[in-house]
Design a protein around this motif. Structure first.
Motif, mmCIF file in Angstrom:
data_model
loop_
_atom_site.group_PDB
_atom_site.id
_atom_site.type_symbol
_atom_site.label_atom_id
_atom_site.label_comp_id
_atom_site.label_asym_id
_atom_site.label_seq_id
_atom_site.Cartn_x
_atom_site.Cartn_y
_atom_site.Cartn_z
ATOM 1 N N GLN A 1 53.593 2.204 19.326
ATOM 2 C CA GLN A 1 53.044 0.851 19.365
ATOM 3 C C GLN A 1 53.568 0.113 20.598
ATOM 4 O O GLN A 1 54.772 0.132 20.864
ATOM 5 C CB GLN A 1 53.428 0.092 18.098
ATOM 6 N N PRO A 2 52.683 -0.558 21.345
ATOM 7 C CA PRO A 2 53.104 -1.220 22.591
ATOM 8 C C PRO A 2 54.263 -2.190 22.430
ATOM 9 O O PRO A 2 55.169 -2.219 23.256
ATOM 10 C CB PRO A 2 51.825 -1.945 23.039
ATOM 11 N N MET A 3 54.256 -2.992 21.341
ATOM 12 C CA MET A 3 55.311 -3.998 21.192
ATOM 13 C C MET A 3 56.690 -3.344 21.120
ATOM 14 O O MET A 3 57.649 -3.813 21.740
ATOM 15 C CB MET A 3 55.078 -4.829 19.932
ATOM 16 N N TYR A 4 56.792 -2.233 20.397
ATOM 17 C CA TYR A 4 58.082 -1.559 20.242
ATOM 18 C C TYR A 4 58.426 -0.724 21.476
ATOM 19 O O TYR A 4 59.599 -0.492 21.767
ATOM 20 C CB TYR A 4 58.072 -0.707 18.978
ATOM 21 N N TYR A 5 57.396 -0.311 22.191
ATOM 22 C CA TYR A 5 57.629 0.361 23.472
ATOM 23 C C TYR A 5 58.313 -0.600 24.451
ATOM 24 O O TYR A 5 59.280 -0.239 25.134
ATOM 25 C CB TYR A 5 56.298 0.854 24.032
ATOM 26 N N PHE A 6 57.827 -1.859 24.482
ATOM 27 C CA PHE A 6 58.460 -2.870 25.332
ATOM 28 C C PHE A 6 59.853 -3.229 24.799
ATOM 29 O O PHE A 6 60.766 -3.506 25.579
ATOM 30 C CB PHE A 6 57.594 -4.128 25.394
ATOM 31 N N LEU A 7 60.010 -3.224 23.475
ATOM 32 C CA LEU A 7 61.299 -3.567 22.884
ATOM 33 C C LEU A 7 62.375 -2.553 23.272
ATOM 34 O O LEU A 7 63.542 -2.917 23.468
ATOM 35 C CB LEU A 7 61.177 -3.652 21.361
ATOM 36 N N ILE A 8 61.988 -1.273 23.406
ATOM 37 C CA ILE A 8 62.932 -0.258 23.883
ATOM 38 C C ILE A 8 63.430 -0.614 25.280
ATOM 39 O O ILE A 8 64.628 -0.546 25.569
ATOM 40 C CB ILE A 8 62.262 1.135 23.893
ATOM 41 N N HIS A 9 62.519 -1.011 26.152
ATOM 42 C CA HIS A 9 62.908 -1.373 27.518
ATOM 43 C C HIS A 9 63.734 -2.660 27.533
ATOM 44 O O HIS A 9 64.671 -2.781 28.330
ATOM 45 C CB HIS A 9 61.664 -1.525 28.396
ATOM 46 N N LEU A 10 63.415 -3.605 26.649
ATOM 47 C CA LEU A 10 64.197 -4.840 26.576
ATOM 48 C C LEU A 10 65.628 -4.537 26.127
ATOM 49 O O LEU A 10 66.585 -5.075 26.700
ATOM 50 C CB LEU A 10 63.539 -5.823 25.608
ATOM 51 N N SER A 11 65.787 -3.672 25.132
ATOM 52 C CA SER A 11 67.122 -3.307 24.661
ATOM 53 C C SER A 11 67.911 -2.589 25.755
ATOM 54 O O SER A 11 69.119 -2.825 25.918
ATOM 55 C CB SER A 11 67.017 -2.409 23.417
ATOM 56 N N THR A 12 67.242 -1.734 26.507
ATOM 57 C CA THR A 12 67.901 -1.040 27.625
ATOM 58 C C THR A 12 68.371 -2.032 28.672
ATOM 59 O O THR A 12 69.493 -1.937 29.192
ATOM 60 C CB THR A 12 66.946 -0.015 28.265
ATOM 61 N N MET A 13 67.524 -3.011 28.984
ATOM 62 C CA MET A 13 67.899 -4.025 29.972
ATOM 63 C C MET A 13 69.036 -4.898 29.463
ATOM 64 O O MET A 13 69.919 -5.294 30.236
ATOM 65 C CB MET A 13 66.682 -4.901 30.317
ATOM 66 N N ASP A 14 69.035 -5.209 28.170
ATOM 67 C CA ASP A 14 70.141 -5.986 27.595
ATOM 68 C C ASP A 14 71.474 -5.281 27.821
ATOM 69 O O ASP A 14 72.470 -5.903 28.207
ATOM 70 C CB ASP A 14 69.922 -6.195 26.092
ATOM 71 N N ILE A 15 71.496 -3.971 27.572
ATOM 72 C CA ILE A 15 72.731 -3.203 27.740
ATOM 73 C C ILE A 15 73.149 -3.185 29.215
ATOM 74 O O ILE A 15 74.317 -3.444 29.550
ATOM 75 C CB ILE A 15 72.540 -1.764 27.218
ATOM 76 N N CYS A 16 72.200 -2.880 30.107
ATOM 77 C CA CYS A 16 72.524 -2.796 31.539
ATOM 78 C C CYS A 16 72.924 -4.160 32.103
ATOM 79 O O CYS A 16 73.904 -4.279 32.856
ATOM 80 C CB CYS A 16 71.319 -2.247 32.316
ATOM 81 N N TYR A 17 72.173 -5.194 31.738
ATOM 82 C CA TYR A 17 72.402 -6.544 32.248
ATOM 83 C C TYR A 17 73.778 -7.067 31.842
ATOM 84 O O TYR A 17 74.571 -7.521 32.674
ATOM 85 C CB TYR A 17 71.286 -7.443 31.720
ATOM 86 N N THR A 18 74.088 -6.975 30.549
ATOM 87 C CA THR A 18 75.370 -7.476 30.070
ATOM 88 C C THR A 18 76.529 -6.619 30.565
ATOM 89 O O THR A 18 77.618 -7.136 30.842
ATOM 90 C CB THR A 18 75.374 -7.532 28.530
ATOM 91 N N SER A 19 76.307 -5.311 30.694
ATOM 92 C CA SER A 19 77.378 -4.416 31.148
ATOM 93 C C SER A 19 77.751 -4.638 32.607
ATOM 94 O O SER A 19 78.820 -4.198 33.047
ATOM 95 C CB SER A 19 76.961 -2.953 30.940
#
Length: 305
Positions: A55-73
């Protein structure tokens, strides 16, 4: 460039000089960072190992979670470590790298949030054509566009930071390297550079924020014609997205959309968009999403029992 070579490291003044405050901040930020990593990794694994990935919404959510980890780290581990030492230093190279990664991952996250708003707009306003419009190819292009947008945002700021001459005091009144605090210790007139920073960070954030709220406004207006059950489900998802947008954009706009200067309060606002907002994203997207909760319950209960 000769002036730059005189500065091999910067001293970060951090959040506080009080020992008790630093101990409290160490425990608090460590817990926040662990919660952020655990929550986002839980989302990544749950979506990747379930049909939600299609599903597109959860596909984008995977990328958002990845960015959250990279951004905060790019900021938080250094902050946590510095709370344990008296003299907080960062090398010139690591400082420039921090400027680049912070704005690159932050820029990508902004555009991923925009893609998610577009996805919700299509799902609610054009439901019959949703799967055609939001094909996997288009989703991939939107994610690629987010990375290109993040790079366009980050590279000019990184280049401006690199070419700044530093020859005098090397104390940065912040807990990480950012362009505005660096402008304050540069050995040159930085007015024009500050205006460019406002353009690339402040105005970009404001425009994106307005676009996001207009899109969610259209979505909420369209929902009046739907059934009570459909309206309830769509509102639950939309309010989750709106909450994320507010937590992330409000402090960013306050810090970057103003004359190029720094205030002590900036560090408090920076905590919200570098640590607090990314930490709440997993909670917002799981606790307010029945589909996500059911998927996680099935997946992890089957795994353990």
């Amino acid at each position: 460039m000769e002036n730059q070579r005189n500065i091999s490291e910067f001293i970060l003044l951090g959040l506080s000089y009080d020992k008790n405050t630093k101990i409290f901040c160490f425990v608090f930020f460590l817990l926040c960072y662990v919660a952020l990593l655990a929550g986002n990794l839980l989302i990544l694994i749950s979506i990747r190992c379930s049909p939600l990935f299609d599903q597109p919404m959860y596909y984008f959510l995977i990328h958002l979670s990845t960015m959250d980890i990279c951004y905060t780290s790019s900021v938080t581990p250094k902050l946590i470590g510095d709370l344990l030492v008296e003299r907080k230093t960062i090398s010139y190279g690591n400082c420039m790298l921090q400027v680049f990664t912070l704005h690159l991952f932050g820029g990508v996250e902004v555009f991923i949030l925009t893609a998610m708003a577009y996805d919700r707009y299509v799902a609610i306003c054009k439901p019959l054509h949703y799967m055609i419009i939001m094909s996997r190819t288009r989703c991939d292009l939107l994610v690629l566009g987010a990375w290109v947008g993040g790079a366009i945002h980050a590279f000019p700021l990184f280049i401006m930071a690199v070419i700044l001459p530093f020859c005098g005091p090397n104390e940065i009144d912040h807990y990480f390297c950012d362009v505005f605090p660096l402008l304050k210790v540069a050995c040159t007139d930085t007015y024009l550079t500050g205006v460019i920073v406002i353009t690339f960070s402040g105005i970009m954030s404001l425009i994106t924020f307005v676009i996001l709220f207009l899109s969610y406004g259209i979505i909420l207006y369209t929902l009046r014609n739907q059934s009570a059950e459909g309206r309830r489900k769509a509102l639950s998802t939309c309010w989750s997205h709106i909450t994320v947008v507010l937590l992330f954009f409000a402090p960013i706009i306050f810090v970057y959309l103003r004359p190029p200067t720094t205030y002590p309060e900036d560090k408090i606002f920076a905590i919200f968009y570098t640590i607090v907002a990314p930490m709440f994203n997993p909670l917002i997207y799981t606790l307010r999403n029945a589909e996500m909760k059911n998927t996680m319950r099935k997946l992890w209960c089957q795994s353990f029992f």
